[in-house]
Motif scaffolding. Structure first.
Motif, mmCIF file in Angstrom:
data_model
loop_
_atom_site.group_PDB
_atom_site.id
_atom_site.type_symbol
_atom_site.label_atom_id
_atom_site.label_comp_id
_atom_site.label_asym_id
_atom_site.label_seq_id
_atom_site.Cartn_x
_atom_site.Cartn_y
_atom_site.Cartn_z
ATOM 1 N N TRP A 1 0.828 -1.208 0.000
ATOM 2 C CA TRP A 1 0.000 0.000 0.000
ATOM 3 C C TRP A 1 0.862 1.259 0.000
ATOM 4 C CZ3 TRP A 1 -4.748 -0.608 -1.382
ATOM 5 C CH2 TRP A 1 -5.376 -1.839 -1.145
ATOM 6 N N PHE A 2 1.996 1.200 0.684
ATOM 7 C CA PHE A 2 2.937 2.319 0.671
ATOM 8 C C PHE A 2 3.424 2.575 -0.755
ATOM 9 C CE2 PHE A 2 7.479 3.443 0.534
ATOM 10 C CZ PHE A 2 7.414 4.738 1.042
ATOM 11 N N TRP A 3 3.826 1.510 -1.458
ATOM 12 C CA TRP A 3 4.328 1.673 -2.827
ATOM 13 C C TRP A 3 3.218 2.115 -3.781
ATOM 14 C CZ3 TRP A 3 9.062 2.673 -3.070
ATOM 15 C CH2 TRP A 3 9.977 2.059 -2.240
ATOM 16 N N LEU A 4 1.984 1.698 -3.526
ATOM 17 C CA LEU A 4 0.849 2.176 -4.313
ATOM 18 C C LEU A 4 0.689 3.690 -4.122
ATOM 19 C CD1 LEU A 4 -1.598 1.571 -6.142
ATOM 20 C CD2 LEU A 4 -2.936 1.273 -4.041
ATOM 21 N N GLY A 5 0.843 4.149 -2.894
ATOM 22 C CA GLY A 5 0.777 5.586 -2.625
ATOM 23 C C GLY A 5 1.885 6.351 -3.333
ATOM 24 N N VAL A 6 3.106 5.791 -3.325
ATOM 25 C CA VAL A 6 4.223 6.422 -4.026
ATOM 26 C C VAL A 6 3.934 6.485 -5.523
ATOM 27 C CG1 VAL A 6 6.668 6.161 -4.646
ATOM 28 C CG2 VAL A 6 5.932 5.791 -2.279
ATOM 29 N N MET A 7 3.380 5.404 -6.068
ATOM 30 C CA MET A 7 3.069 5.375 -7.492
ATOM 31 C C MET A 7 2.015 6.431 -7.846
ATOM 32 S SD MET A 7 1.612 2.283 -9.852
ATOM 33 C CE MET A 7 -0.080 2.509 -9.354
ATOM 34 N N ILE A 8 0.984 6.548 -7.030
ATOM 35 C CA ILE A 8 -0.065 7.540 -7.293
ATOM 36 C C ILE A 8 0.497 8.944 -7.181
ATOM 37 C CG2 ILE A 8 -2.216 8.513 -6.377
ATOM 38 C CD1 ILE A 8 -3.021 5.578 -5.692
ATOM 39 N N LEU A 9 1.294 9.200 -6.167
ATOM 40 C CA LEU A 9 1.903 10.522 -5.984
ATOM 41 C C LEU A 9 2.781 10.893 -7.174
ATOM 42 C CD1 LEU A 9 2.400 12.982 -4.117
ATOM 43 C CD2 LEU A 9 4.364 11.723 -3.220
ATOM 44 N N CYS A 10 3.626 9.972 -7.621
ATOM 45 C CA CYS A 10 4.492 10.241 -8.775
ATOM 46 C C CYS A 10 3.671 10.449 -10.048
ATOM 47 C CB CYS A 10 5.488 9.100 -8.964
ATOM 48 S SG CYS A 10 6.737 9.013 -7.679
ATOM 49 N N SER A 11 2.596 9.707 -10.191
ATOM 50 C CA SER A 11 1.733 9.868 -11.371
ATOM 51 C C SER A 11 1.053 11.234 -11.380
ATOM 52 C CB SER A 11 0.677 8.760 -11.411
ATOM 53 O OG SER A 11 1.294 7.504 -11.507
ATOM 54 N N VAL A 12 0.616 11.687 -10.219
ATOM 55 C CA VAL A 12 -0.015 13.007 -10.130
ATOM 56 C C VAL A 12 0.997 14.099 -10.446
ATOM 57 C CG1 VAL A 12 -1.044 14.662 -8.507
ATOM 58 C CG2 VAL A 12 -1.856 12.300 -8.561
ATOM 59 N N VAL A 13 2.204 13.985 -9.906
ATOM 60 C CA VAL A 13 3.247 14.972 -10.196
ATOM 61 C C VAL A 13 3.568 14.985 -11.688
ATOM 62 C CG1 VAL A 13 5.683 15.561 -9.817
ATOM 63 C CG2 VAL A 13 4.239 14.941 -7.882
ATOM 64 N N TRP B 1 8.848 7.600 -14.475
ATOM 65 C CA TRP B 1 9.742 6.443 -14.299
ATOM 66 C C TRP B 1 9.780 6.015 -12.835
ATOM 67 C CZ3 TRP B 1 9.499 5.172 -18.904
ATOM 68 C CH2 TRP B 1 9.593 6.102 -19.922
ATOM 69 N N PHE B 2 9.622 6.961 -11.917
ATOM 70 C CA PHE B 2 9.537 6.624 -10.506
ATOM 71 C C PHE B 2 8.205 5.915 -10.222
ATOM 72 C CE2 PHE B 2 12.722 9.873 -10.733
ATOM 73 C CZ PHE B 2 13.665 9.483 -9.795
ATOM 74 N N ALA B 3 7.152 6.341 -10.917
ATOM 75 C CA ALA B 3 5.858 5.668 -10.772
ATOM 76 C C ALA B 3 5.942 4.232 -11.291
ATOM 77 C CB ALA B 3 4.778 6.443 -11.519
ATOM 78 N N ALA B 4 6.648 4.037 -12.396
ATOM 79 C CA ALA B 4 6.807 2.683 -12.943
ATOM 80 C C ALA B 4 7.606 1.800 -11.984
ATOM 81 C CB ALA B 4 7.492 2.740 -14.304
ATOM 82 N N ALA B 5 8.645 2.376 -11.384
ATOM 83 C CA ALA B 5 9.437 1.611 -10.415
ATOM 84 C C ALA B 5 8.589 1.279 -9.188
ATOM 85 C CB ALA B 5 10.681 2.396 -10.020
ATOM 86 N N ALA B 6 7.745 2.204 -8.762
ATOM 87 C CA ALA B 6 6.871 1.947 -7.617
ATOM 88 C C ALA B 6 5.876 0.832 -7.931
ATOM 89 C CB ALA B 6 6.146 3.222 -7.207
ATOM 90 N N LEU B 7 5.418 0.758 -9.177
ATOM 91 C CA LEU B 7 4.529 -0.327 -9.579
ATOM 92 C C LEU B 7 5.221 -1.682 -9.406
ATOM 93 C CD1 LEU B 7 1.876 -1.315 -10.881
ATOM 94 C CD2 LEU B 7 2.999 -1.041 -13.097
ATOM 95 N N VAL B 8 6.465 -1.764 -9.822
ATOM 96 C CA VAL B 8 7.237 -2.997 -9.640
ATOM 97 C C VAL B 8 7.399 -3.291 -8.151
ATOM 98 C CG1 VAL B 8 9.498 -4.064 -9.997
ATOM 99 C CG2 VAL B 8 8.425 -2.771 -11.850
ATOM 100 N N MET B 9 7.618 -2.233 -7.364
ATOM 101 C CA MET B 9 7.855 -2.417 -5.937
ATOM 102 C C MET B 9 6.613 -2.927 -5.196
ATOM 103 S SD MET B 9 10.962 -1.917 -5.819
ATOM 104 C CE MET B 9 11.016 -2.316 -4.101
ATOM 105 N N ILE B 10 5.436 -2.672 -5.731
ATOM 106 C CA ILE B 10 4.216 -3.217 -5.113
ATOM 107 C C ILE B 10 4.312 -4.736 -5.053
ATOM 108 C CG2 ILE B 10 1.739 -3.585 -5.456
ATOM 109 C CD1 ILE B 10 1.648 -0.711 -6.625
#
Length: 151
Positions: free
Chosen positions: A15-27, A38-47
């Motif tokens: 859930w933490f990595w999902l939050g990071v992915m959403i935050l990076c996508s919004v930015v 690219w940070f959002a894509a990495a966060a997706l992998v990290m989920i």
């Protein structure tokens, strides 16, 4: 005796990595610079990595490495694929335009040209002589002087 349950925080890492992915996508959506995507894509992998028994420091290191590698190696290709071009505006839009000299350009003196109701100073890059009435092409702009060639 009151027992307070101890939370297993690693259970919440996906859930933490999902939050990071959403935050990076919004930015990325707000800036559109092809950087944080690219940070959002990495966060997706990290989920999915977070669902494995991998400690948090290792996850953070993997996230940073994956993000940097994606940024370095895929961003240039994405920029070429999307073909993002800078649109010439204002005086930059004059480059490549044909014009007719109002006064001659001599090797130490600038000439003039009238474009869209504005009189511009004109010079040549090589300092060559161009007589009045000659057609020229604007090659670049240096300050408020058009650099032309008499093609």
């Amino acid at each position: 005796m009151l027992l307070i349950p101890v939370l297993d925080w690693q259970r919440y890492l996906p859930w933490f990595w999902l939050g990071v992915m959403i935050l990076c996508s919004v930015v990325e959506a707000l800036t559109m610079t092809l950087t944080t995507v690219w940070f959002a894509a990495a966060a997706l992998v990290m989920i999915f990595v977070a669902m494995l028994p991998v400690p948090l420091p290792a996850q953070l290191l993997l996230f940073v490495l994956l993000s940097v590698l994606l940024l370095i190696f895929t961003r240039p290709f994405a920029l070429k694929f999307l073909n993002i071009k800078k649109t010439a505006t204002n005086s930059d839009a004059l480059i490549g335009t044909r014009c007719r000299l109002s006064t001659a350009v001599t090797p130490g003196e600038k000439g003039t040209v009238r474009l869209k109701g504005v009189e511009w100073s004109v010079a040549t890059a090589d300092g060559s002589l161009l007589e009045a009435g000659r057609d020229c092409v604007i090659k670049e702009i240096q300050g408020n002087t058009l650099i032309v060639s008499g093609e």
